[in-house]
Write a protein that holds these residues in place. Structure first.
Motif, mmCIF file in Angstrom:
data_model
loop_
_atom_site.group_PDB
_atom_site.id
_atom_site.type_symbol
_atom_site.label_atom_id
_atom_site.label_comp_id
_atom_site.label_asym_id
_atom_site.label_seq_id
_atom_site.Cartn_x
_atom_site.Cartn_y
_atom_site.Cartn_z
ATOM 1 N N LYS A 138 35.255 37.641 34.597
ATOM 2 C CA LYS A 138 36.633 37.369 34.190
ATOM 3 C C LYS A 138 37.304 38.634 33.671
ATOM 4 C CE LYS A 138 39.571 34.417 31.314
ATOM 5 N NZ LYS A 138 40.437 35.557 30.934
ATOM 6 N N GLU A 139 36.598 39.389 32.835
ATOM 7 C CA GLU A 139 37.159 40.633 32.313
ATOM 8 C C GLU A 139 37.367 41.646 33.433
ATOM 9 O OE1 GLU A 139 36.085 44.132 29.029
ATOM 10 O OE2 GLU A 139 34.909 42.270 29.082
ATOM 11 N N ASN A 140 36.418 41.703 34.335
ATOM 12 C CA ASN A 140 36.512 42.579 35.503
ATOM 13 C C ASN A 140 37.819 42.299 36.255
ATOM 14 O OD1 ASN A 140 36.174 43.903 37.963
ATOM 15 N ND2 ASN A 140 34.134 43.104 38.359
ATOM 16 N N THR A 184 27.426 35.961 44.298
ATOM 17 C CA THR A 184 27.419 34.578 44.771
ATOM 18 C C THR A 184 28.721 34.257 45.507
ATOM 19 O OG1 THR A 184 28.455 33.656 42.782
ATOM 20 C CG2 THR A 184 26.044 33.920 42.760
ATOM 21 N N PRO A 185 28.714 33.222 46.364
ATOM 22 C CA PRO A 185 29.964 32.786 46.991
ATOM 23 C C PRO A 185 31.021 32.420 45.958
ATOM 24 C CG PRO A 185 28.087 31.814 48.130
ATOM 25 C CD PRO A 185 27.543 32.494 46.906
ATOM 26 N N GLU A 190 36.250 33.530 43.389
ATOM 27 C CA GLU A 190 37.030 33.820 42.194
ATOM 28 C C GLU A 190 37.756 35.151 42.338
ATOM 29 O OE1 GLU A 190 38.749 33.290 38.461
ATOM 30 O OE2 GLU A 190 37.840 31.913 39.912
ATOM 31 N N ALA A 191 37.090 36.123 42.944
ATOM 32 C CA ALA A 191 37.745 37.412 43.177
ATOM 33 C C ALA A 191 38.931 37.244 44.110
ATOM 34 C CB ALA A 191 36.748 38.407 43.752
ATOM 35 N N LEU A 195 42.761 38.235 43.135
ATOM 36 C CA LEU A 195 43.391 39.373 43.805
ATOM 37 C C LEU A 195 44.462 38.941 44.798
ATOM 38 C CD1 LEU A 195 40.289 41.683 44.357
ATOM 39 C CD2 LEU A 195 41.907 41.657 42.454
ATOM 40 N N ASN A 196 44.299 37.776 45.403
ATOM 41 C CA ASN A 196 45.306 37.299 46.357
ATOM 42 C C ASN A 196 46.612 36.921 45.670
ATOM 43 O OD1 ASN A 196 43.491 37.671 48.423
ATOM 44 N ND2 ASN A 196 42.974 35.509 48.662
ATOM 45 N N SER A 197 46.596 36.861 44.348
ATOM 46 C CA SER A 197 47.827 36.570 43.620
ATOM 47 C C SER A 197 48.794 37.749 43.662
ATOM 48 C CB SER A 197 47.515 36.211 42.155
ATOM 49 O OG SER A 197 46.983 37.337 41.458
ATOM 50 N N VAL A 198 48.289 38.928 44.026
ATOM 51 C CA VAL A 198 49.137 40.112 44.159
ATOM 52 C C VAL A 198 49.624 40.171 45.607
ATOM 53 C CG1 VAL A 198 49.316 42.600 43.856
ATOM 54 C CG2 VAL A 198 47.763 41.278 42.398
ATOM 55 N N LYS A 199 50.848 39.791 45.821
ATOM 56 C CA LYS A 199 51.390 39.631 47.164
ATOM 57 C C LYS A 199 51.362 40.932 47.957
ATOM 58 C CE LYS A 199 55.425 37.896 49.677
ATOM 59 N NZ LYS A 199 56.823 37.409 49.569
ATOM 60 N N ASP A 200 50.878 40.817 49.188
ATOM 61 C CA ASP A 200 50.864 41.927 50.163
ATOM 62 C C ASP A 200 49.933 43.078 49.788
ATOM 63 O OD1 ASP A 200 52.769 40.593 51.722
ATOM 64 O OD2 ASP A 200 54.427 41.495 50.611
#
Length: 343
Positions: A138-140, A184-185, A190-191, A195-200
């Motif tokens: 989470k911190e990462n 793990t999957p 979670e990653a 990260l996908n929340s940052v568009k484009d």
């Protein structure tokens, strides 16, 4: 040709995934090392990545200064100038920046790129790595997401690490439970969610499957490339084919070809190389010194031989030795003849 711009770098990475090969990402600590990589890429008709670690960058700035950002800038500026004379693309990357040195390594380099862009100049680096593997996931990701957003604004790709690569890199030992050596999957999902929340934004993920930094005798390191397969399958189930990660293989020294090729099959497009090229750089120097000890040294009051101890003599040998090892890596990664220049 200049250092690859953002659009070209994205094409490089996407093409590696599409065509089933990976780029060698070679750590360098000097201009000679950078020249060796460029030589190998050109002679192999392959694009590639030159990268600088925190320790390598500090070394490049000199033992009195030891400024990581300054050393990285110095190497990067050299590559920008010299790459103009080559007919392949090369990207510039920083390696293994842990949280406690973000403000003295990656952040100043991003600021340097921001200044350059404001002045109409090209990016200094193509991508940066944030290594948050030593802190909880989470911190990462809490650090990685805003960093990715900042990178995206300057057309920089961010690499993160999910899981822990064992062994030692730049004097930093990775300790922790052995389970952390295998991403793990759930970790990968979670990653992706974060990260996908940052568009484009474009990013790379170093997922771990038993990787260990350093060099070991055959059989010591137990890699499980199927870890990558399972993680990619989980991502595809949620996000579709396009949701699969562009993966990075860390700690690959001494790995068998079967494991390397399996990792490429499961989405690895970048493989870090350091230990093997360090040896390939140093071995010819040792050979030269052993064979020419009476010329390198002023033995028994003699004057030696200037050509034997001229650094250009043995550093040329070192450059050639390192270049040959990079060329072997290109073959192992199925990258020969894949440069976008010839596409």
């Amino acid at each position: 040709m200049p250092v690859a711009d953002y659009q070209t770098y994205c094409k490089m990475l996407d093409r590696a995934r599409e065509k089933g090969f990976a780029y060698p990402a070679v750590n360098v600590t000097s201009l000679t090392g950078a020249n060796a990589v460029l030589k190998a890429l050109s002679e192999s008709r392959s694009d590639g990545i030159i990268q600088v670690s925190t320790g390598g960058a500090a070394f490049a700035s000199g033992s009195r200064v030891k400024d990581m950002a300054l050393g990285a800038i110095s190497i990067a500026e050299h590559v920008h100038r010299v790459a103009e004379r080559y007919d392949i693309y090369v990207a510039l990357h920083t390696d293994h920046c842990q949280p406690h040195v973000l403000d003295s390594f990656v952040i100043p380099l991003i600021e340097e790129t921001e200044r350059r862009r404001a002045a109409g100049q090209p990016n200094l680096f193509s991508s940066h790595m944030f290594d948050g593997s030593a802190v909880p996931l989470k911190e990462n990701l809490d650090i990685a997401a805003p960093l990715l957003e900042r990178c995206q604004k300057s057309e920089l790709i961010l690499e993160i690490e999910v899981g822990v690569v064992g062994g030692e890199e730049d004097g930093v030992k990775a300790d922790g439970p052995s389970s952390k050596l295998y991403t793990t999957p759930e970790d990968m999902l979670e990653a992706a969610r974060c990260l996908n929340s940052v568009k484009d934004a474009r990013y790379l993920v170093a997922a771990t499957f038993g990787n260990v930094h350093g060099v070991y005798k055959p059989g010591h390191v137990k890699l499980k490339p199927e870890i990558l397969k399972d993680g990619q399958a989980a991502l595809e189930k949620v996000y579709g084919q396009e949701g699969r990660f562009l993966l990075v293989f860390h700690g690959g020294s001494g790995s068998g070809l079967n494991d390397i090729h399996a990792a490429i099959d499961y989405g690895v497009v970048k493989m870090n190389i350091d230990t093997d090229t360090q040896y390939a750089f140093s071995r010819p120097i040792a050979d030269h010194f052993f064979k020419n000890y009476d010329g390198v040294l002023k033995v028994d009051g003699d004057v030696g031989r200037k050509k034997a101890y001229d650094p250009r003599t043995y550093l040329n040998l070192a450059e050639a030795g390192m270049a040959e090892r990079v060329k072997q890596a290109i073959v192992d990664l199925k990258g020969g003849g894949t440069t976008l220049m010839d596409a």
